[in-house]
Enzyme design. Structure first.
Site, PDB file in Angstrom:
ATOM      1  CD  GLU A   1      -2.208   1.261   2.997  1.00  0.00           C
ATOM      2  OE1 GLU A   1      -1.548   0.751   3.923  1.00  0.00           O
ATOM      3  OE2 GLU A   1      -3.334   1.752   3.154  1.00  0.00           O
TER       4      GLU A   1
ATOM      5  CE  LYS B   1      -7.196   1.151   3.834  1.00  0.00           C
ATOM      6  NZ  LYS B   1      -5.960   1.703   4.488  1.00  0.00           N
TER       7      LYS B   1
ATOM      8  CB  CYS C   1      -4.010  -1.421   4.804  1.00  0.00           C
ATOM      9  SG  CYS C   1      -3.033  -1.316   6.305  1.00  0.00           S
TER      10      CYS C   1
ATOM     11  CG  ASN D   1      -4.790   3.822   0.515  1.00  0.00           C
ATOM     12  OD1 ASN D   1      -4.062   3.247  -0.295  1.00  0.00           O
ATOM     13  ND2 ASN D   1      -4.558   3.799   1.822  1.00  0.00           N
TER      14      ASN D   1
ATOM     15  CD  GLU E   1      -5.148   4.714   6.009  1.00  0.00           C
ATOM     16  OE1 GLU E   1      -4.748   3.869   6.828  1.00  0.00           O
ATOM     17  OE2 GLU E   1      -5.637   4.406   4.915  1.00  0.00           O
TER      18      GLU E   1
ATOM     19  CG  ASN F   1       1.952   1.709   4.612  1.00  0.00           C
ATOM     20  OD1 ASN F   1       2.988   2.355   4.617  1.00  0.00           O
ATOM     21  ND2 ASN F   1       1.467   1.223   3.490  1.00  0.00           N
TER      22      ASN F   1
HETATM   23  N1  ING Z   1      -3.518   0.654   8.697  1.00  0.00           N
HETATM   24  C1  ING Z   1      -4.019  -0.012   9.734  1.00  0.00           C
HETATM   25  C2  ING Z   1      -4.491  -1.443   9.529  1.00  0.00           C
HETATM   26  O1  ING Z   1      -5.668  -1.754   9.585  1.00  0.00           O
HETATM   27  C3  ING Z   1      -4.199   0.414  11.967  1.00  0.00           C
HETATM   28  C4  ING Z   1      -4.909   0.692  10.689  1.00  0.00           C
HETATM   29  C5  ING Z   1      -3.345   1.369  12.431  1.00  0.00           C
HETATM   30  C6  ING Z   1      -4.323  -0.820  12.569  1.00  0.00           C
HETATM   31  C7  ING Z   1      -2.630   1.100  13.588  1.00  0.00           C
HETATM   32  C8  ING Z   1      -3.614  -1.091  13.740  1.00  0.00           C
HETATM   33  C9  ING Z   1      -2.752  -0.131  14.221  1.00  0.00           C
HETATM   34  O2  ING Z   1      -3.595  -2.263   9.412  1.00  0.00           O
HETATM   35  C10 ING Z   1      -4.082   0.924   7.490  1.00  0.00           C
HETATM   36  N2  ING Z   1      -3.311   1.660   6.667  1.00  0.00           N
HETATM   37  O3  ING Z   1      -5.213   0.555   7.192  1.00  0.00           O
END
Ligand code: ING
Length: 317
Positions: A47, A124, A169, A107, A143, A194
């Site tokens: 991503e 996304k 993600c 995204n 985001e 990420n």
């Molecule tokens: N990132 C995360 C994910 O679902 C997140 C959201 C952030 C989860 C921090 C856990 C901790 O993996 C993205 N970019 O969706």
């Protein structure tokens, strides 16, 4: 004739805030060359694979990070990746921040076949985090400030001799993501992520980030009889430790390849797409066993509705 393809997951280490597109594309081309030497038919990149994960910083204006967005795809900076892929006959998926001509921010991930054609684009659906500055956090996860939730759904494309889908993600944590593609017969889902190790709303989850990452993708693979590739941008990126542990998962739910570093690392696996049928035609024969009449809540109810509180009545006879 069995349909065996070789899948690559090209994990990326950190991308610095001021790292240029051409510096990043050089890294991507290097991983693509490695993948070609390993006989890959397709390589999944993470991503937002062209830039640092900029939603970790608040900007007063929503267009404050627009220099991290791609206004067209391909474009001159990314063209070397497309050219090398076509020269090598290797396809790829690539995540990036998309700014459309009419000003929408998504995204986005594209799917590029071995001849260099873009055959699929996914925006996304599940956008996590928050949309206003929350200074109590050690870093932001904005985001929902910089990306719109896509309402274009989950698609499956005929590519790489099979049925290929994309997700991004946070999507990987929602079972609906896999089932929407499972109901289209998907055989390979490519997912870039990420994921910061530190989860501000509940730091108790920090130690479980790796477990949760594999848990949801293994479940999604098994319950829908599909290969799943999870590919990270990992390592400590601008001070934020991000989960690596990229993995290639078989329709059985077994992890068949896993990254061992938190940097740029290619992992590969030979995938027999026909293995999907071991699950799609038996345990998870959807058309035979699913009970649509019993699942009404899943598409009609967004949040939880608790059962009525029962007044203490007379003891049952
Ligand atoms: N990132 C995360 C994910 O679902 C997140 C959201 C952030 C989860 C921090 C856990 C901790 O993996 C993205 N970019 O969706």
């Amino acid at each position: 004739m069995s349909r065996v393809i070789t899948i690559g997951a090209a994990q990326l280490g950190p991308i610095a805030r001021d790292e240029s597109r051409s510096e990043v594309v050089e890294r991507l081309v290097g991983l693509l060359d490695q993948a070609a030497r390993a006989g890959c038919d397709v390589v999944a990149f993470p991503e937002m694979a062209l830039t640092t994960f900029f939603p970790r910083w608040f900007t007063p204006e929503v267009d404050g990070h627009d220099h991290y967005f791609e206004k067209s795809m391909p474009n001159p900076e990314v063209r070397p990746l497309f050219d090398e892929a076509r020269r090598l006959g290797v396809g790829f998926s690539l995540g990036y921040a998309e700014l459309t001509p009419d000003g929408h921010r998504y995204n986005t991930t594209i799917l590029v076949e071995r001849d260099g054609r873009i055959v699929g684009k996914y925006r996304k659906v599940h956008i996590p985090g928050h949309d206003e500055d929350e200074p109590w956090r050690p870093f932001q996860h904005l985001e929902r400030r910089y990306f719109e939730e896509s309402s274009e759904g989950f698609h499956v494309w005929r590519a790489f001799d099979g049925l290929v889908g994309l997700a991004t993600c946070n999507d990987r944590r929602w079972p609906e993501t896999y089932r929407e593609m499972g109901l289209q017969g998907v055989e390979l889902i490519l997912i870039g992520y990420n994921t910061p190790m530190f989860y501000a709303p509940d730091p108790g989850q920090n130690a479980l980030q790796g477990f949760h990452n594999h848990l949801v993708m293994q479940a999604g693979a098994y319950q829908n009889g599909t290969w799943v590739v999870g590919v990270a941008k990992g390592g400590i990126e601008e001070g934020v430790e991000s989960l690596a542990q990229s993995a290639i998962i078989a329709p059985s739910g077994q992890i068949v390849a896993q990254a061992v570093t938190t940097g740029d690392e290619l992992i590969t696996a030979r995938a027999d797409l026909d293995w999907c049928d071991h699950y799609k035609t038996t345990l998870f024969n959807f058309d035979r066993y699913r009970r649509l009449d019993q699942y009404k809540r899943i598409t009609t109810q967004r949040g939880v509705i608790l059962p009525e509180a029962r007044e203490p009545g007379p003891e049952p006879a």
